[in-house]
Design an enzyme around this catalytic site. Structure first.
Site, PDB file in Angstrom:
ATOM      1  N   GLU A  44      50.283  11.682 -24.512  1.00 23.76           N
ATOM      2  CA  GLU A  44      50.589  11.101 -23.189  1.00 23.76           C
ATOM      3  C   GLU A  44      51.403   9.809 -23.334  1.00 23.76           C
ATOM      4  OE1 GLU A  44      47.064  10.787 -20.798  1.00 23.76           O
ATOM      5  OE2 GLU A  44      46.200  12.637 -21.562  1.00 23.76           O
ATOM      6  N   GLU A  85      38.319  12.179 -23.143  1.00 24.06           N
ATOM      7  CA  GLU A  85      37.780  10.820 -22.916  1.00 24.06           C
ATOM      8  C   GLU A  85      36.265  10.735 -22.783  1.00 24.06           C
ATOM      9  OE1 GLU A  85      39.896   9.229 -19.522  1.00 24.06           O
ATOM     10  OE2 GLU A  85      41.840   9.838 -20.288  1.00 24.06           O
TER      11      GLU A  85
HETATM   12  O1  G3I Z   1      46.938  15.767  -4.803  1.00 22.29           O
HETATM   13  C1  G3I Z   1      46.276  14.764  -4.019  1.00 22.29           C
HETATM   14  C2  G3I Z   1      46.865  14.715  -2.627  1.00 22.29           C
HETATM   15  O2  G3I Z   1      46.591  15.940  -1.957  1.00 22.29           O
HETATM   16  C3  G3I Z   1      46.263  13.531  -1.860  1.00 22.29           C
HETATM   17  O3  G3I Z   1      46.879  13.433  -0.610  1.00 22.29           O
HETATM   18  C4  G3I Z   1      46.489  12.259  -2.674  1.00 22.29           C
HETATM   19  C5  G3I Z   1      45.919  11.039  -1.969  1.00 22.29           C
HETATM   20  O4  G3I Z   1      44.583  10.834  -2.375  1.00 22.29           O
HETATM   21  O5  G3I Z   1      45.837  12.379  -3.947  1.00 22.29           O
HETATM   22  C6  G3I Z   1      46.454  13.420  -4.707  1.00 22.29           C
HETATM   23  O6  G3I Z   1      45.802  13.514  -5.956  1.00 22.29           O
HETATM   24  C7  G3I Z   1      46.176  12.469  -6.842  1.00 22.29           C
HETATM   25  C8  G3I Z   1      46.733  13.134  -8.114  1.00 22.29           C
HETATM   26  O7  G3I Z   1      47.000  12.143  -9.124  1.00 22.29           O
HETATM   27  C9  G3I Z   1      48.036  13.898  -7.829  1.00 22.29           C
HETATM   28  O8  G3I Z   1      49.014  12.974  -7.396  1.00 22.29           O
HETATM   29  C10 G3I Z   1      44.903  11.698  -7.190  1.00 22.29           C
HETATM   30  O9  G3I Z   1      44.513  10.972  -6.051  1.00 22.29           O
HETATM   31  C11 G3I Z   1      45.201  10.728  -8.320  1.00 22.29           C
HETATM   32  O10 G3I Z   1      43.977  10.149  -8.763  1.00 22.29           O
HETATM   33  C12 G3I Z   1      45.784  11.504  -9.515  1.00 22.29           C
HETATM   34  O11 G3I Z   1      46.076  10.570 -10.545  1.00 22.29           O
HETATM   35  C13 G3I Z   1      46.254  11.180 -11.832  1.00 22.29           C
HETATM   36  C14 G3I Z   1      45.192  10.615 -12.796  1.00 22.29           C
HETATM   37  O12 G3I Z   1      45.400  11.170 -14.095  1.00 22.29           O
HETATM   38  C15 G3I Z   1      43.789  10.974 -12.347  1.00 22.29           C
HETATM   39  O13 G3I Z   1      43.618  12.329 -12.468  1.00 22.29           O
HETATM   40  C16 G3I Z   1      47.631  10.805 -12.361  1.00 22.29           C
HETATM   41  O14 G3I Z   1      48.626  11.440 -11.545  1.00 22.29           O
HETATM   42  C17 G3I Z   1      47.798  11.276 -13.796  1.00 22.29           C
HETATM   43  O15 G3I Z   1      49.020  10.794 -14.355  1.00 22.29           O
HETATM   44  C18 G3I Z   1      46.651  10.737 -14.655  1.00 22.29           C
HETATM   45  O16 G3I Z   1      46.779  11.262 -15.939  1.00 22.29           O
HETATM   46  C19 G3I Z   1      45.707  10.898 -16.837  1.00 22.29           C
HETATM   47  C20 G3I Z   1      45.485  12.062 -17.784  1.00 22.29           C
HETATM   48  O17 G3I Z   1      45.164  13.220 -17.022  1.00 22.29           O
HETATM   49  C21 G3I Z   1      44.377  11.731 -18.774  1.00 22.29           C
HETATM   50  N1  G3I Z   1      44.707  10.510 -19.523  1.00 22.29           N
HETATM   51  C22 G3I Z   1      44.965   9.358 -18.656  1.00 22.29           C
HETATM   52  C23 G3I Z   1      46.105   9.668 -17.696  1.00 22.29           C
HETATM   53  C24 G3I Z   1      46.416   8.457 -16.849  1.00 22.29           C
HETATM   54  O18 G3I Z   1      45.300   8.160 -16.024  1.00 22.29           O
END
Ligand code: G3I
Length: 335
Positions: A239, A132
């Site tokens: 995805e 991205e």
């Molecule tokens: O693991 C921590 C946890 O320890 C903490 O307590 C919690 C509360 O803040 O956060 C947890 O991390 C979260 C993580 O997902 C695991 O659940 C992050 O906040 C959250 O931002 C993260 O979201 C992910 C997002 O990417 C951002 O990285 C989504 O699960 C994931 O499905 C999404 O996937 C992305 C692809 O990588 C790239 N393309 C877009 C797609 C959708 O955004």
């Protein structure tokens, strides 16, 4: 026991799914083994989760996903080596808290990519090297990320080169979303063309395919696949999910809040029709498409339950919350 998606598509391309370690220890594991022959770590291989501080790597979750895949004869897509989202603060700041120089950032990026790709050399066959970097703003080419502000565009080619040096056999992908938008599509096309012209080892283009019941149309998707097939690189759908909420035309505008958080028959029918159309076109472009991966396993959990409207349940996948196939599943396998 009906055969899984991977069996229906064994003559076309692998069918993958993005997973968390939690999913592999739940009753979703059985469905994953039955339906899919490729895994992507939803979060465990990103820069922050893997490399929370300069001297600390956290391999446990990523290793558990790799082990599950190898135990079950599944391919693994690595996701991702460089992304502005979930890149830990330490990458960009020195001990005094000042922004690092381009040379320091590139050296840190090289160390990260080399450590991660080397660890999984021979196990991960394809990497989303850079994720991205193209802007959603029509007037901007590159996203104005911290990587870009410090390095300019050079970090993109460097990331591919670092990955290629660490594992010359791995397939290296550029991965992005909103690939249906004609303006962004052309910028993605131009980026890959420029990298190829510079001799950068880009082997594939990942279309994230976060779509919805009103987008893409058949002609939009056909035009996109046609255009990208002219690049001469592999294409993968990386995805895939089809939100039951209409997507607004501007990429970032939140989808309309929808009171009906239950999956209405009408929404399920529309979603099934979009999935049918997508897979018919994926089959049409089978010579250039080398994988189709869903983002999350079932409607039990989707990242869309919190994006763009926190807490609004979505039903974007082929299996319902009881892990049973939905109408869309039948539309995808009956061809
Ligand atoms: O693991 C921590 C946890 O320890 C903490 O307590 C919690 C509360 O803040 O956060 C947890 O991390 C979260 C993580 O997902 C695991 O659940 C992050 O906040 C959250 O931002 C993260 O979201 C992910 C997002 O990417 C951002 O990285 C989504 O699960 C994931 O499905 C999404 O996937 C992305 C692809 O990588 C790239 N393309 C877009 C797609 C959708 O955004």
């Amino acid at each position: 026991q009906s055969p899984g998606l991977k069996t229906y598509y064994q003559d076309y391309f692998p069918i993958g799914v993005a997973v968390s370690p939690r999913a592999l220890h739940s009753d979703e594991a059985k469905l994953i083994r039955q339906q899919f022959n490729s895994l992507t770590a939803e979060n465990a291989m990103k820069m922050g989760p893997l490399h929370p501080s300069e001297d600390t790597y956290y391999w446990k979750d990523a290793d558990s996903i790799v082990a599950f895949a190898l135990r079950n004869g599944m391919r693994i897509r690595g996701h991702n080596l460089c992304w502005h989202n979930q890149a830990p603060r330490w990458f960009f700041t020195n001990s005094a808290g000042d922004t690092v120089s381009k040379a320091v950032l590139l050296q840190r990026l090289k160390a990260h990519i080399t450590a991660v790709v080397s660890r999984y050399k021979g196990k991960i066959y394809a990497w989303d090297v850079v994720n991205e970097v193209i802007s959603d703003k029509p007037e901007e080419f590159y996203r104005n990320s911290e990587f870009y502000r410090i390095c300019g565009e050079e970090y993109i080619a460097k990331a591919f080169q670092y990955a290629h040096e660490a594992d010359p056999d791995a397939l290296l992908f550029y991965n992005d979303y909103n690939e249906i938008d004609p303006v962004k599509r052309e910028k993605i096309y131009r980026l890959v063309k420029n990298l190829q012209a510079a001799g950068v080892p880009v082997h594939g283009l990942g279309l994230q395919a976060h779509w919805a019941i009103n987008e893409p149309s058949e002609s939009q998707l056909d035009s996109t696949l046609q255009r990208f097939s002219e690049l001469g690189v592999q294409l993968q759908i990386t995805e895939l999910d089809i939100s039951v909420y209409p997507k607004e035309h501007s990429a970032r505008k939140a989808r309309p809040a929808d009171t009906a958080t239950t999956l209405t028959r009408e929404k399920e029918d529309r979603q099934a029709a979009v999935y049918r159309m997508c897979f018919a076109l994926f089959r049409k472009y089978r010579d250039v498409i080398t994988g189709v991966t869903f983002w999350n396993v079932s409607d039990r959990h989707s990242w869309l339950d919190n994006f763009p409207v926190r807490g609004r349940k979505d039903y974007p996948l082929l299996f319902d919350k009881n892990l049973l196939p939905k109408k869309a599943f039948r539309e995808v396998v009956e061809f």
